[in-house]
Design a protein around this motif. Structure first.
Motif, short mmCIF file in Angstrom:
data_model
loop_
_atom_site.label_atom_id
_atom_site.label_comp_id
_atom_site.label_asym_id
_atom_site.label_seq_id
_atom_site.Cartn_x
_atom_site.Cartn_y
_atom_site.Cartn_z
N THR A 1 8.92 54.55 42.27
CA THR A 1 8.55 53.14 42.15
C THR A 1 9.32 52.21 43.30
O THR A 1 9.39 51.16 43.47
N GLU A 2 10.17 53.28 44.10
CA GLU A 2 10.69 52.49 45.17
C GLU A 2 11.93 51.62 44.95
O GLU A 2 12.51 50.91 45.77
N GLN A 3 12.29 51.78 43.68
CA GLN A 3 13.42 51.02 43.35
C GLN A 3 14.74 51.52 43.95
O GLN A 3 15.63 50.68 44.17
N ASP B 1 14.97 52.73 47.09
CA ASP B 1 14.66 52.12 48.30
C ASP B 1 15.07 50.63 48.34
O ASP B 1 15.91 50.20 49.36
N ALA B 2 14.88 49.93 47.33
CA ALA B 2 15.21 48.54 47.13
C ALA B 2 16.52 48.35 47.22
O ALA B 2 17.20 47.39 47.57
#
Ligand SMILES: Nc1ncnc2c1ncn2[C@@H]1O[C@H](COP(=O)(O)OP(=O)(O)OP(=O)(O)O)[C@@H](O)[C@H]1O
Ligand SMILES: [Mg+2]
Lengths: 257, 254
Positions: A124-126, A128-129
């Motif tokens: 969920t790209e967390q 990346d965040a």
């Protein structure tokens, strides 16, 4: 595909995985050593990994101690059985069964949970965040879990030791008719500090394996919910196999001299 | 005017799939660029490449004149500290309540004390039209539009000089869309930020953008002032901004 190519491909895949895991572990060590240290996160993880594993580890070791006492009693010739049962239960639990069975139970609980959590954060790209918010995922996610597991597992093993011996004691005194005071005395006389510390060292290594396999599989998961499911399974299976093989290795090293 | 963001000949592939095939693009300091392009054309991949989340195989990406491709560790972090980013799907941390999501960079990166961070979160949330009732909610209990707006609040919370918005208004009602469009415009006009926004919404393009760029088949095939969009007779652009099924843009098998 021809069988030679298949073997070659399998072998290359294996090497690639091993290499990636080695890099992951090296990266984790750097993250553990270098500041900043997220003490609050370590505490949180110790509660999740250690405290919440207490019931399952306690139950496992209680029944293991009990069944060990029964088997030794039935299997032996029942001559001088009080001394034999108490000493083998004490040795078996502290040296092997406490840390190993505890490790396997925690691997099932914790490796899976870590892989699922980090895997979901990956897809969920967390993760990346995190990076774009100036936070190193290895420091924020991996290091606290590894540190917490390495500290928690020996504590859990200590609890497993005590409760496992209690399991043997309860079965010995309640159904095999041993004298409680003599049984306890025999246990205490027989056990040495080395038996306990060797088990705790093993447990710390198992804690490392559990956290690293959870983090590694989660971190490299891809492909949505299915990928996270796969990561979770892989984490538990690989952690369990590594625990058993590391245990063999450590037993041969720790007890060879 | 100096270029804050400059991409030259950027290539990015996934396996055999060549997504970016030589992207050239620049954004002037203190201006707002809007990127448009079909679904799957590589807009998000381009943005993640600028953020260093993906590493292009070829080409250079300069931030404020400094090359950034391949930077790691502390050097990458120094660059990233200038950035704010709204991810297409929000990417909120679901283990943290809304207010900690919004003030995450301030708390973790800059060690801001919790009470100040809470104030910062309240301020940023107010800008995106969210009240104090959401502060302690967890992302799982937010609606789609609220999720997106919390992501926006997080992207602008530390007032970064360069902000990226990946589809900021997708899933919002028309009124909230207008509020967000103006908010992004204010980031540029009042805070002097440089922004890059991906959007499919032509009204957003006109409100937010100084410049626009059209990404098609891995390249920027048109770029220019937003005012020039309607005058252009570029057949690709005409088809795209009017949303026509007929035209030179290949639809299947993109
Ligand atoms: N991590 C990845 N691995 C493999 N392929 C990817 C990856 N990320 C993106 N792609 C591929 O790159 C292409 C461009 O994706 P991207 O997300 O940039 O599209 P987009 O322009 O943002 O589309 P949309 O408007 O729908 O968000 C797609 O075909 C996608 O399948
Ligand atoms: Mg996208």
């Amino acid at each position: 595909m021809n069988p030679l190519a298949r073997i070659g491909r399998f072998f290359l895949g294996f090497l690639a995985h091993t290499g990636r895991l080695a890099v992951f572990i090296a990266h984790s060590f750097v993250a553990i050593i270098q500041p900043p240290y997220y003490l609050r996160l370590i505490g949180q993880q110790m509660i999740r990994i250690g405290y919440f594993s207490l019931p399952v580890v306690a139950l496992t070791s209680f029944f293991t101690g009990g069944v060990l006492a029964l088997q030794i009693y039935y299997g032996g010739n029942q001559f001088n059985s009080e001394a034999i049962v108490s000493s083998i239960v004490a040795l078996g639990i502290t040296r092997e069964l406490g840390p190993v069975l505890g490790g396997l139970m925690v691997a099932g609980r914790v490796s899976a949970a870590i892989a699922a959590e980090i895997g979901t954060m990956r897809v969920t790209e967390q993760i990346d965040a995190l990076t774009t918010l100036s936070t190193e995922p290895f420091k924020y996610l991996v290091a606290p879990r590894v540190i917490a597991a390495v500290i928690s597992m020996p504590l859990l093993a200590l609890v497993a030791d005590i409760i496992g011996i209690m399991g043997g004691f309860v079965v010995g005194t309640q159904s095999l008719g041993f004298n409680p005071a003599i049984y306890m005395q025999l246990t205490i006389d027989f056990i040495t500090p080395d038996d306990i510390t060797s088990g705790l060292i093993k447990a710390a290594v198992f804690g490392f394996i559990i956290a690293i396999m959870g983090c590694y599989n989660g971190y490299h998961s891809a492909g949505g919910a299915q990928g996270v499911g796969r990561a979770t399974t892989n984490a538990v299976v690989s952690a369990s196999i590594l625990i058993l093989s590391a245990n063999y290795l450590m037993t041969s090293l720790l007890f060879s001299s | 005017m100096t270029d804050m963001i400059k991409l030259s000949n950027v290539h990015k592939s996934f396996g055999s799939k060549h997504v970016l095939k030589g992207v050239d693009l620049s954004v002037e300091k203190g201006s707002s660029l809007v990127v448009i392009g079909g679904s799957g054309s590589g807009k998000s991949v381009m943005m993640k490449s600028i953020l260093g989340l993906l590493t292009p195989e070829k080409g250079e990406i300069e931030i404020n004149g400094h090359p950034t491709v391949g930077l790691k560790g502390g050097k990458r972090d120094l660059v990233n500290r200038q950035f704010g980013m709204l991810f297409q799907n929000g990417a909120l941390f679901d283990s943290l309540p809304v207010w900690q999501n919004v003030s995450f960079a301030a708390m973790q990166g800059s060690n801001m004390p919790a009470d100040e961070a809470l104030e910062l979160a309240k301020e940023s949330l107010a800008l995106v039209g969210l009240g104090e009732n959401v502060l302690d909610l967890y992302p799982a209990s937010l609606s789609g539009g609220m999720h997106k707006r919390v992501g926006l609040a997080r992207a602008i919370a530390t007032r970064p000089p360069i902000i990226f918005f990946d589809e900021p208004t997708t899933g919002l009602d028309p009124i909230m869309t207008d509020v967000i469009n103006h908010l992004i415009r204010d980031c540029v006009n009042e805070l002097g930020a440089t922004t890059m926004t991906i959007t499919h919404d032509m009204s957003s393009v006109r409100t937010i953008g100084d410049k626009a760029a059209l990404l098609y088949q891995g390249k920027i095939i048109w770029s220019g002032n937003v005012d020039a969009l309607d005058q252009s007779d570029d057949p690709f652009l005409v088809q795209f901004i009017n949303g026509l099924a007929d035209g030179p843009i290949e639809i299947a098998g993109a």
